[in-house]
Enzyme design. Sequence first.
Site, PDB file in Angstrom:
ATOM      1  N   HIS A  15       0.864  -1.174   0.000  1.00 13.00           N
ATOM      2  CA  HIS A  15       0.000   0.000   0.000  1.00 13.00           C
ATOM      3  C   HIS A  15       0.909   1.234   0.000  1.00 13.00           C
ATOM      4  O   HIS A  15       2.107   1.141   0.306  1.00 13.00           O
ATOM      5  CB  HIS A  15      -0.898   0.019   1.249  1.00 13.00           C
ATOM      6  CG  HIS A  15      -1.943  -1.058   1.248  1.00 13.00           C
ATOM      7  ND1 HIS A  15      -2.909  -1.154   0.271  1.00 13.00           N
ATOM      8  CD2 HIS A  15      -2.172  -2.089   2.108  1.00 13.00           C
ATOM      9  CE1 HIS A  15      -3.708  -2.185   0.524  1.00 13.00           C
ATOM     10  NE2 HIS A  15      -3.269  -2.784   1.629  1.00 13.00           N
ATOM     11  N   CYS A  50      -0.113   2.476  -4.368  1.00 12.55           N
ATOM     12  CA  CYS A  50      -0.895   3.686  -4.624  1.00 12.55           C
ATOM     13  C   CYS A  50      -0.042   4.913  -4.328  1.00 12.55           C
ATOM     14  O   CYS A  50       0.883   4.877  -3.507  1.00 12.55           O
ATOM     15  CB  CYS A  50      -2.139   3.704  -3.738  1.00 12.55           C
ATOM     16  SG  CYS A  50      -3.426   2.534  -4.233  1.00 12.55           S
TER      17      CYS A  50
END
Length: 368
Positions: A214, A257
């Site tokens: 992430h 991301c």
Amino acid sequence: MERSPGSGGRWERSSPPAPPELTPDVEELQSRVQETLELLSPQDLRNFRLLLKTVDEEPRVSPVKLELEGRKKAGLARLVAQNYCEPAASRVLVKVLRQLRRADLLRLWQGAADRGGIPRKILKRSYDCVDGELDRYDLSGSRKAFLMCVEKSRPGAHRDIELMKEWLGQCQFEHTACIDPNKMELLRKITLFRDGLNEIKGDVGCCLITLMSHGENGFIKMEDGEKVSLQDIFEMFNNKNCPALQEKPKIFIIQACRGERRDSGVETDDEPMESDDVSEKRRLPTFSDYFIIYPTQADHVALRHPRTGSVMIEAMSEVFKQYGNKWHIADFFTRVNNRVVHTEFHLHEEPIKVSLVMESTLTKSVYF
């Protein structure tokens, strides 16, 4: 008494024996071997001849024959094709190309050796059509990779790991894995990896760092939610902190991301794509020879499927399977981006588009 042509006796000039006729299979093998030799640099070609003398496959090509018949590429190809029967010829090519670190050619001959056949026609890489070798990095040294992935709470991440390990192996990288680390563990392991490069210094040809987790703009997140600055990691491998990689390519593949924004795209008139030196000592900039690839634009989300894995990693695997190491790394990822951009994706039933972002301070081309 010796006879002359005018003395009434018959005089014939002796001629060398005609070369044996080649069977269609040997002709095809010779053609594939010559295509391979045409793609080798002059240095690689010299090394090919040297390695051929020592390869442990019987019957070996004699040094005398290599000297007499193997000076030119066509003669060398004929020598290999006639000296070895399949699948021995493919095994010989695999052994030699592995030592030459020509991964693009190795995979074709490896496949042929596994099948017991002859490889398909060999495509030229883009630099093979350009004279000279000054504009590409020398990757004859060891290729080292660091593979970090946060797998927890990231469905499909296991597939990313499988695809990346496969790709690294095909590109002849030795990799160090780091799965589900916390912040301190990641920093400790990647520091040890960097220090290991500095210890072997002259033997390093290239370094590749893959970070999959992430993230948000400028940071990746560990399995416990702690953030690690990408800039801090990049700095660990700059010319000051990692002299072993001075003037050598440092490639970073970031699958994370970079924010929360989503791009739903714009409608076009096109048909929809199918879906699913001023001093005595030469100086270098602190940051040079980097290539960084991101899976999305700044501040935007990246895409990952629970079953097939991340969009960028899957596209990398597909493009490599189709084209191999034909292109310089920037051209390779341009192809990958083309595939990603022209594929339709949906997130929570809403259309979403992504585009890869490349940052480069490379000074030469990178061919694995």
